[in-house]
Design a protein around this motif. Structure first.
Motif, short mmCIF file in Angstrom:
data_model
loop_
_atom_site.label_atom_id
_atom_site.label_comp_id
_atom_site.label_asym_id
_atom_site.label_seq_id
_atom_site.Cartn_x
_atom_site.Cartn_y
_atom_site.Cartn_z
N VAL A 5 0.86 -1.18 0.00
CA VAL A 5 0.00 0.00 0.00
C VAL A 5 0.89 1.23 0.00
O VAL A 5 1.75 1.38 0.88
CB VAL A 5 -0.94 0.02 1.22
CG1 VAL A 5 -1.84 1.24 1.18
CG2 VAL A 5 -1.77 -1.27 1.27
N ASN A 8 -0.24 6.16 3.64
CA ASN A 8 -0.77 5.69 4.91
C ASN A 8 -1.60 6.76 5.59
O ASN A 8 -1.57 6.92 6.80
CB ASN A 8 0.37 5.24 5.83
CG ASN A 8 -0.13 4.32 6.93
OD1 ASN A 8 -1.08 3.59 6.76
ND2 ASN A 8 0.54 4.38 8.08
N GLY A 12 -5.34 4.97 2.94
CA GLY A 12 -4.41 3.85 3.03
C GLY A 12 -4.51 3.10 4.33
O GLY A 12 -4.52 1.86 4.36
N LEU A 15 -7.67 1.05 4.37
CA LEU A 15 -7.55 -0.12 3.50
C LEU A 15 -6.78 -1.23 4.21
O LEU A 15 -7.17 -2.39 4.19
CB LEU A 15 -6.87 0.29 2.20
CG LEU A 15 -6.65 -0.71 1.06
CD1 LEU A 15 -5.44 -1.59 1.25
CD2 LEU A 15 -7.89 -1.52 0.77
N VAL A 16 -5.68 -0.87 4.85
CA VAL A 16 -4.86 -1.86 5.56
C VAL A 16 -5.68 -2.55 6.65
O VAL A 16 -5.65 -3.78 6.78
CB VAL A 16 -3.60 -1.19 6.15
CG1 VAL A 16 -2.90 -2.14 7.12
CG2 VAL A 16 -2.65 -0.78 5.04
N VAL A 30 3.08 -1.30 4.12
CA VAL A 30 2.53 0.02 3.81
C VAL A 30 3.63 1.06 3.94
O VAL A 30 4.42 1.05 4.89
CB VAL A 30 1.33 0.35 4.74
CG1 VAL A 30 1.71 0.27 6.20
CG2 VAL A 30 0.76 1.72 4.41
N TYR A 98 5.64 -6.80 -4.99
CA TYR A 98 4.21 -6.89 -4.71
C TYR A 98 3.54 -7.84 -5.69
O TYR A 98 3.98 -8.01 -6.83
CB TYR A 98 3.55 -5.50 -4.79
CG TYR A 98 3.51 -4.88 -6.18
CD1 TYR A 98 2.49 -5.19 -7.08
CD2 TYR A 98 4.49 -3.97 -6.59
CE1 TYR A 98 2.44 -4.62 -8.35
CE2 TYR A 98 4.46 -3.40 -7.85
CZ TYR A 98 3.43 -3.72 -8.72
OH TYR A 98 3.38 -3.17 -9.98
N VAL A 102 -1.78 -1.06 -3.98
CA VAL A 102 -2.84 -0.06 -3.83
C VAL A 102 -2.21 1.32 -3.72
O VAL A 102 -1.35 1.54 -2.85
CB VAL A 102 -3.71 -0.33 -2.58
CG1 VAL A 102 -4.77 0.76 -2.44
CG2 VAL A 102 -4.37 -1.70 -2.66
N ALA A 104 -2.74 4.96 -2.59
CA ALA A 104 -3.58 5.79 -1.74
C ALA A 104 -2.79 7.05 -1.39
O ALA A 104 -2.59 7.38 -0.22
CB ALA A 104 -3.99 5.03 -0.48
N ALA A 286 -12.21 1.98 0.23
CA ALA A 286 -11.30 1.07 0.93
C ALA A 286 -11.98 -0.26 1.23
O ALA A 286 -11.37 -1.33 1.10
CB ALA A 286 -10.80 1.71 2.23
#
Length: 464
Positions: A5, A8, A12, A15-16, A30, A98, A102, A104, A286
């Motif tokens: 990700v 943060n 973000g 989402l996490v 992240v 990865y 994502v 963000a 998210a």
């Protein structure tokens, strides 16, 4: 499965946490450009006003990452996406592989290209907020450039600290994207009564040592200048990597970019031609992205926006098509400028498509529900604007509010969900917030949540 990700912030970090709730084993890394742990950017105006401390707007406890087996790299921004090898490369030179990525990355504050602008402080991050607070302790007068949501909140926060403030805005009235002319004027008069001088239809040509120079040549004196000129989606990484970018990073209904292994959510994402700048859509995105990433099926169909101003002694909610006039819709309007009150309903085909509520109003909950659901509008229009005058009680009362009624717009929390977690043992607002996340977005639903919890306790004879 390796999930990375980038970003943060509010999108973000949500989402996490959503992914981890669905999948306890996925490898998650992240990266955040800021050195701080994620915080609620929406509540920075409370920090500026002095009603909240910085630690009170934190989104995730620092210990959360270790306890949930999430690797978080703070202060090491991602500088490059290598789509061929599926790696991200950070500014420190770290390469992280990865399987799914994502974006963000959020937005950056717009800084106007005018001479001396480096003397001003943008109002965007917690670091910015702390710089403004420190400068305000010795400043004699402040100028805020920008009369949108953030600019108004910044100006009101500084005025609440006892600092004379002038708010400069290019458009003819405040919050021109959300409000019609009269609502903008009433809002300006309300702020003026709270110590904020409003100057609309003016443009800054430079920031000087003693204040802000206007295009017409006038100097507006100040020793603290705050910028709130809007934001711009951060799309450089995506564009450099060859992803489709318009205003934002273009995504489909699964929040995927044109590279199916890369998603984008929040303020950097553009869905169906729209870039959303509010927290509720970012959190809705998210949740959808987390479902898709963990193997579920979910689609994002856009968000219905309700804008709430978070400024002490100023009550404002705006939603939908507020600019439509009588030639295109049925418009019901009430204005009492001496009391700082303005209420407007915009109705098309029997449904509420827009509303403005400025000044204290007990109609906000009912109208937000009507707008969000798209349900038919009752025939008693006056009763909608003035629930207290209606012959029958309205749904704002916890007793009559249906369980499906949405209480927290930011987190899509209904009265039924609050009731369920209360029955499971949540006996106060903090416990309800922990269980449902209600009140953790813009915070404007806190009174409603307190009312529901108090009513439930009273019904069952429970003491808190």
């Amino acid at each position: 499965m390796r999930l990375v990700v980038v970003g943060n912030g509010m999108a973000g970090s949500r989402l996490v946490s959503e992914v981890r709730t669905r999948d306890p084993h996925m490898k998650i890394t992240v990266f955040g450009a800021e050195t701080r742990h994620p915080y609620n950017r929406v509540l920075l105006s409370n920090v500026l006003a002095g009603s909240s401390r910085p630690e009170q707007v934190r989104l995730l406890d620092p210990a959360w990452y270790a306890s949930h087996h999430v690797e978080a790299a703070f202060g090491d921004a991602v500088a490059h996406l290598d789509r061929d090898t599926r790696h991200v490369v950070t500014e420190s030179g770290r390469r992280e592989p990865y399987d799914l990525l994502v974006l963000a990355t959020g937005s950056d504050a717009i800084v106007p290209p005018i001479p001396g602008v480096e003397r001003a402080v943008p109002f965007r991050t917690l670091d910015d907020c702390e710089r403004i607070i420190e400068a305000a302790t010795s400043a004699r007068k402040a100028v805020v450039i920008g009369g949108g949501l953030l600019g108004i909140e910044a100006a009101r926060g500084l005025a609440g600290r006892g600092l004379p403030v002038t708010l400069l805005h290019l458009a003819g009235h405040l919050m021109e994207r959300q409000l019609d002319v009269e609502a903008g004027e009433v809002l300006g008069e309300t702020l003026n009564g709270l110590g904020v001088e409003i100057r609309t239809g003016v443009s800054a040509s430079g920031v000087e040592e003693n204040g802000v120079r206007l295009d017409a040549g006038e100097l507006v004196e100040a020793d603290l200048v705050v910028l709130a000129c809007g934001v711009r989606p951060v799309t450089g990484l995506a564009a450099e990597a060859g992803l489709e970018v318009r205003r934002g990073v273009v995504v489909d209904d699964e929040l995927r970019t044109d590279d199916p292994s890369i998603f984008a959510i929040g303020e950097c994402a553009e869905h169906d031609g729209t870039v959303y700048g509010l927290v509720a859509p970012a959190w809705e995105q998210a949740a959808v992205a987390a479902d898709v990433i963990t193997g579920g099926k979910a689609l994002y169909r856009g968000s219905r926006l309700v804008t709430r101003l978070k400024a002490k002694s100023v009550e404002l909610a705006a939603m939908g098509e507020t600019q439509l006039g009588e030639e295109h819709a049925e418009v019901v309007r009430f204005s009492h400028r001496a009391r700082g009150t303005y209420r407007k309903l915009v109705i098309q085909d029997g449904r509420l498509v827009g509303a403005i509520l400025l000044g204290e109003s007990d109609a906000v909950g009912t109208l937000t529900q009507l707008f969000d659901r798209g349900g038919p509008v009752p025939g008693d229009r006056a009763g909608l604007l003035f629930p207290g005058l209606a012959s029958a009680p309205v749904a704002d009362s916890p007793t009559l509010m249906p369980d499906a009624a949405k209480v927290c717009q930011c987190n899509n929390v209904t009265k039924g969900q609050i009731r369920a977690c209360w029955e499971a043992g949540a006996r106060d607002v903090a416990a309800v917030a922990s269980a449902t996340r209600a009140t953790t977005g813009c915070g404007t639903c806190r009174d409603a949540v307190e009312g529901i919890v108090g009513w439930l306790c009273e019904q069952e004879g429970v003491s808190v």
